[in-house]
Scaffold this motif. Structure first.
Motif, PDB file in Angstrom:
ATOM      1  N   UNK A 169      30.226  38.474  35.466  1.00  0.00           N
ATOM      2  CA  UNK A 169      30.551  37.651  34.308  1.00  0.00           C
ATOM      3  C   UNK A 169      30.261  38.346  32.992  1.00  0.00           C
ATOM      4  N   UNK A 170      30.756  37.770  31.910  1.00  0.00           N
ATOM      5  CA  UNK A 170      30.591  38.390  30.593  1.00  0.00           C
ATOM      6  C   UNK A 170      29.127  38.394  30.152  1.00  0.00           C
ATOM      7  N   UNK A 188      34.766  28.414  27.683  1.00  0.00           N
ATOM      8  CA  UNK A 188      34.584  29.816  28.028  1.00  0.00           C
ATOM      9  C   UNK A 188      35.250  30.728  27.002  1.00  0.00           C
ATOM     10  N   UNK A 189      36.430  30.340  26.492  1.00  0.00           N
ATOM     11  CA  UNK A 189      37.081  31.134  25.465  1.00  0.00           C
ATOM     12  C   UNK A 189      36.198  31.231  24.238  1.00  0.00           C
ATOM     13  N   UNK A 190      35.546  30.138  23.918  1.00  0.00           N
ATOM     14  CA  UNK A 190      34.636  30.095  22.784  1.00  0.00           C
ATOM     15  C   UNK A 190      33.492  31.084  22.975  1.00  0.00           C
ATOM     16  N   UNK A 191      32.926  31.132  24.158  1.00  0.00           N
ATOM     17  CA  UNK A 191      31.804  32.015  24.430  1.00  0.00           C
ATOM     18  C   UNK A 191      32.219  33.482  24.397  1.00  0.00           C
ATOM     19  N   UNK A 192      33.340  33.805  25.016  1.00  0.00           N
ATOM     20  CA  UNK A 192      33.828  35.182  25.042  1.00  0.00           C
ATOM     21  C   UNK A 192      34.087  35.674  23.627  1.00  0.00           C
ATOM     22  N   UNK A 202      35.340  44.485  32.117  1.00  0.00           N
ATOM     23  CA  UNK A 202      36.070  43.645  33.078  1.00  0.00           C
ATOM     24  C   UNK A 202      35.942  42.208  32.615  1.00  0.00           C
ATOM     25  N   UNK A 203      37.063  41.510  32.488  1.00  0.00           N
ATOM     26  CA  UNK A 203      37.042  40.122  32.056  1.00  0.00           C
ATOM     27  C   UNK A 203      37.585  39.236  33.174  1.00  0.00           C
ATOM     28  N   UNK A 204      36.693  38.502  33.865  1.00  0.00           N
ATOM     29  CA  UNK A 204      37.159  37.631  34.953  1.00  0.00           C
ATOM     30  C   UNK A 204      38.187  36.622  34.460  1.00  0.00           C
ATOM     31  N   UNK A 205      39.103  36.263  35.341  1.00  0.00           N
ATOM     32  CA  UNK A 205      40.139  35.297  34.972  1.00  0.00           C
ATOM     33  C   UNK A 205      39.568  33.906  34.794  1.00  0.00           C
ATOM     34  N   UNK A 206      38.466  33.625  35.463  1.00  0.00           N
ATOM     35  CA  UNK A 206      37.845  32.312  35.354  1.00  0.00           C
ATOM     36  C   UNK A 206      36.351  32.444  35.601  1.00  0.00           C
TER      37      UNK A 206
END
Length: 325
Positions: free
Chosen positions: A74-75, A245-249, A261-265
């Motif tokens: 994960x990120x 999750x978009x907010x966190x990334x 690496x950016x997981x799809x979910x």
């Protein structure tokens, strides 16, 4: 307030992170309101990434060696790894692998990036956990009792960490905005089940860090000055359907971190196991919850909400623009 530390170890810098329950500690079966207090900054804040690097150096200075980062793909894990690498301090890597009878590596999807670190030149600890033996034996339940844990996934984490020959470090995540039960924007923060990590560490007098991105007050407060985090308060009021999750990334990227690496979910590592368990038992899709989660939640029925106590001065400074809008 309860200080989350032993006399030997600081689970957060100078034990700034504290908590208490509204009800009596003996009233374990009652829904208990949780109050969490985070210390105030002791100096001028650096940038978010600089504070993460400073926290990594502090952990290396204070905690027994080796320092072992417990990583998923994960990120949050990637950013913690980046902070320690930039700090230039020695550390090792741990990856937990979940197996069920003859089926191995059921959490492969959550270990894709972690597997690339085998060639990093750092010591790599692969901890195999037989979920059949763990869940159907006594240790899952005894760890849950020891830590007052309502999550069967966290008991696995605790078991794996207890097998490491050093100080395990978990990432937690960047403080980010979500909609709470009252449909109001709030900061995502550890609630009671996550403090079971600390209760476990305290019980075993075990050196560890459960919340890297909360390790110092300065690291936490520096994140509040990220434009993405501040604007999220306003954005959630206008559009409650924003993806958390978009907010966190976006917050991590603005804070200076990059991802290999950016997981799809968002993954927990238990998705495949839940399917395998349901198939093996002939039960419904939520067999895992029926067998292992619901009994713990019935025994330790903590409210997932918290009341966060923090520096009003810093919060008002950081969020003045969003609040004004």
């Amino acid at each position: 307030m309860h200080k989350l530390a032993t006399p030997k170890y600081e689970y957060t810098h100078q034990n700034h992170l504290r908590y208490e329950f509204e009800n009596s500690a003996e009233d374990i079966l009652a829904q208990r309101k949780l109050f969490v207090e985070i210390g105030s900054p002791t100096r001028e804040l650096f940038s978010f990434k600089a504070e993460a690097v400073a926290a990594a150096k502090l952990i290396y200075e204070k905690m027994p060696k080796p320092i072992i980062l417990c990583l998923s793909s994960g990120v949050d894990s990637q950013c913690m790894y980046s902070a320690f690498a930039e700090a230039g301090v020695p550390f090792e890597i741990a990856s937990f692998r979940y197996n069920w009878l003859e089926q191995k590596n059921l959490n492969h999807a959550d270990r894709i990036w972690t597997e690339t670190l085998r060639n990093s030149g750092r010591t790599f600890h692969e901890i195999d956990l037989d979920l059949n033996e763990f869940y159907y034996g006594s240790e899952h339940w005894s760890i849950a009792d020891e830590s007052q844990c309502s999550s069967p996934q966290l008991t696995c984490h605790m078991k794996c960490m207890s097998l490491l020959p050093g100080t395990p470090i978990l990432s937690w995540n960047i403080p980010h905005v979500f909609l709470n039960a009252q449909k109001k924007p709030a900061l995502f923060f550890p609630y009671s089940k996550y403090f079971s990590y600390h209760r476990f560490f305290l019980s075993r007098e075990m050196p560890a860090v459960a919340f890297f991105f909360l390790y110092t007050p300065e690291l936490f407060y520096s994140s509040l000055y990220l434009e993405n985090i501040r604007e999220s308060f306003y954005q959630y009021l206008v559009n409650p359907d924003i993806q958390q999750r978009q907010n966190k990334v976006a917050g991590y990227k603005e804070g200076g971190f990059q991802f290999e690496y950016l997981p799809k979910q968002k993954l927990t590592g238990f998705e495949k196991f839940k399917q395998v368990l349901a198939s093996h038992t002939g039960g419904p899709e939520h067999t895992y919850d029926l067998l292992f989660r619901q009994p713990l939640e019935a025994k330790f029925p903590f409210d997932e909400g918290i009341n966060l106590r923090m520096s009003a001065k810093v919060f008002n400074e950081a969020f003045a623009r969003s609040i004004a809008r």
